[in-house]
Design a protein around this motif. Structure first.
Motif, mmCIF file in Angstrom:
data_model
loop_
_atom_site.group_PDB
_atom_site.id
_atom_site.type_symbol
_atom_site.label_atom_id
_atom_site.label_comp_id
_atom_site.label_asym_id
_atom_site.label_seq_id
_atom_site.Cartn_x
_atom_site.Cartn_y
_atom_site.Cartn_z
ATOM 1 N N SER A 262 0.819 -1.213 0.000
ATOM 2 C CA SER A 262 0.000 0.000 0.000
ATOM 3 C C SER A 262 0.855 1.265 0.000
ATOM 4 C CB SER A 262 -0.935 0.006 1.218
ATOM 5 O OG SER A 262 -0.195 -0.043 2.425
ATOM 6 N N ASP A 263 2.026 1.212 0.644
ATOM 7 C CA ASP A 263 2.905 2.387 0.646
ATOM 8 C C ASP A 263 3.363 2.720 -0.759
ATOM 9 O OD1 ASP A 263 2.682 2.658 3.346
ATOM 10 O OD2 ASP A 263 4.555 1.623 3.814
ATOM 11 N N TYR A 266 0.624 4.268 -2.693
ATOM 12 C CA TYR A 266 0.418 5.649 -2.246
ATOM 13 C C TYR A 266 1.412 6.586 -2.934
ATOM 14 C CZ TYR A 266 0.783 9.777 0.722
ATOM 15 O OH TYR A 266 0.854 11.071 1.175
#
Length: 423
Positions: A262-263, A266
């Motif tokens: 998810s990082d 992002y």
């Protein structure tokens, strides 16, 4: 993979493409509709929320560091505009008041006659007059007054049980007279009453803007600039007045390398958002330059003289056809935009005058009516029927109702009221 599966996949690919382009188009149109002042705020806010983006300020913003102040001090402009955004007013009134706010001086006064301001905007004098009271009653009270007497009167009229003598003096515009005790004998009030009135007036605020930071005063950034070099008309956009978004590729690469899941998604989204906004800003400039060049050809005579009589009829439909753009795109391109020409800043919509009668624009008809009334016999003012008859002599056919409408837009009273006021 079966044929049916391939067909389904193609449909999905087309759907994804269509949705993506639709989202991009929406952003482009949204950015196009921003004025330069609004776009500057969007750019600044975006740089504060995206960890990889910084701002490269225009050179002229770095020449003076006096604008650096305590972050606790509130800017007057932002304070006023935030009230306008939250107010339960119609959009036209909000636009008018926003325009007026940008005309305030550093003391919070509006020292320009409304008749002069009318030459800068598409709004009529009557609309400006009806709306300015809303500006006066924003916080701080009395903002946008024309002079000190008006500023204090606005405040006094809102106070319960305010000294009646002081109120009467302000209503009769006698503040300067009150400031000179040697002339107090000319008042109908006693010295004691005048002293009490003076004390009451001193409780009012003569400088409504004094409690706010005005060192960061913002001004209207023109979206287009027209400039004559000899007989050549040049057009430019306001991009050099706006901060530039800069993406830190090195930091992004390092963060991508050391992240996952998810990082990583992002970080990729931050770069995608940056790219799309940059592209939308570039598209906005391209559209405005195309529009500016087109307007320059049509309204060259007006841009040279700045005389409203020289405006040519220009509508959105014709502009859209000639530029091969959608009418909605042209509408967004001129929305809340301003133009600078020969040191004057005025609304872009002013260059799109509507047809009124024959080959005359509505502004030209207003000027003709205004000129007749200006030169009329003050003891025997012209009626609307007489104005119609005078127009017909010049082969301009207007109905009495139309003449009355334009007269009211100019803030001019009817012949009976003008005669009564003169007497």
């Amino acid at each position: 993979m079966s044929q049916s599966q391939k067909m389904a996949l193609k449909v999905q690919e087309k759907l994804v493409t269509r949705l993506f382009l639709s989202a991009k188009l929406r952003q482009n149109l949204t950015v196009l509709s921003y004025s330069s002042n609004d776009l500057k705020k969007v750019i600044t806010d975006f740089s504060e929320t995206n960890p990889f983006v910084s701002l490269k300020r225009p050179k002229n913003e770095l020449q003076n560091l006096d604008w650096i102040t305590s972050p606790d001090e509130e800017n007057l402009l932002d304070h006023l505009l935030s009230q306008v955004r939250l107010a339960d007013w119609d959009q036209r009134d909000k636009k008018i008041i926003t325009f007026l706010i940008y005309q305030l001086d550093s003391d919070g006064y509006l020292r320009i006659e409304l008749s002069d301001l009318k030459q800068k905007t598409e709004f009529s004098l009557d609309q400006l007059k009806k709306t300015i009271d809303k500006l006066h009653h924003l916080d701080p009270l009395g903002i946008g007054a024309y002079n000190l007497n008006e500023c204090l009167l606005i405040q006094a009229q809102t106070k319960e049980n305010f000294n009646e003598v002081a109120l009467d003096i302000l209503k009769n515009n006698q503040l300067e007279k009150l400031a000179d005790p040697q002339g107090w004998n000319n008042f109908k009030y006693s010295k004691e009453e005048l002293l009490v009135a003076l004390s009451a007036i001193r409780t009012l605020n003569p400088a409504p803007a004094s409690a706010f930071d005005t060192s960061q005063a913002q001004y209207l950034i023109p979206d287009l600039r027209f400039e004559f070099e000899g007989e050549d008309l040049l057009v430019s956009s306001s991009n050099f007045d706006l901060p530039e978004l800069v993406f830190n590729e090195q930091e992004f690469a390092n963060m991508q390398k050391n992240s996952q899941g998810s990082d990583k998604q992002y970080f990729q989204k931050q770069k995608r958002d940056f790219t799309e906004l940059k592209q939308a800003i570039a598209q906005r400039e391209q559209t405005l330059i195309r529009l500016g060049k087109y307007i320059g050809k049509v309204q060259r005579k007006y841009l040279k003289s700045l005389d409203l009589q020289d405006l040519e009829i220009l509508n959105l439909e014709q502009t859209a056809r000639d530029l091969n753009l959608a009418i909605s795109t042209v509408s967004r391109a001129i929305k809340d935009k301003y133009v600078e020409c020969q040191g004057k800043i005025f609304s872009l919509k002013l260059l799109f005058p509507r047809k009124s009668v024959g080959k005359l624009t509505s502004q030209q008809v207003e000027l003709l009516i205004e000129e007749q009334i200006k030169n009329e016999n003050k003891a025997n003012p012209l009626s609307d029927d007489q104005l119609v008859a005078n127009m017909q002599k010049n082969k301009i056919n207007l109905s009495r109702r139309t003449v009355a409408k334009y007269r009211k837009c100019l803030g001019i009273k009817n012949s009976y009221q003008r005669k009564t006021a003169e007497n």
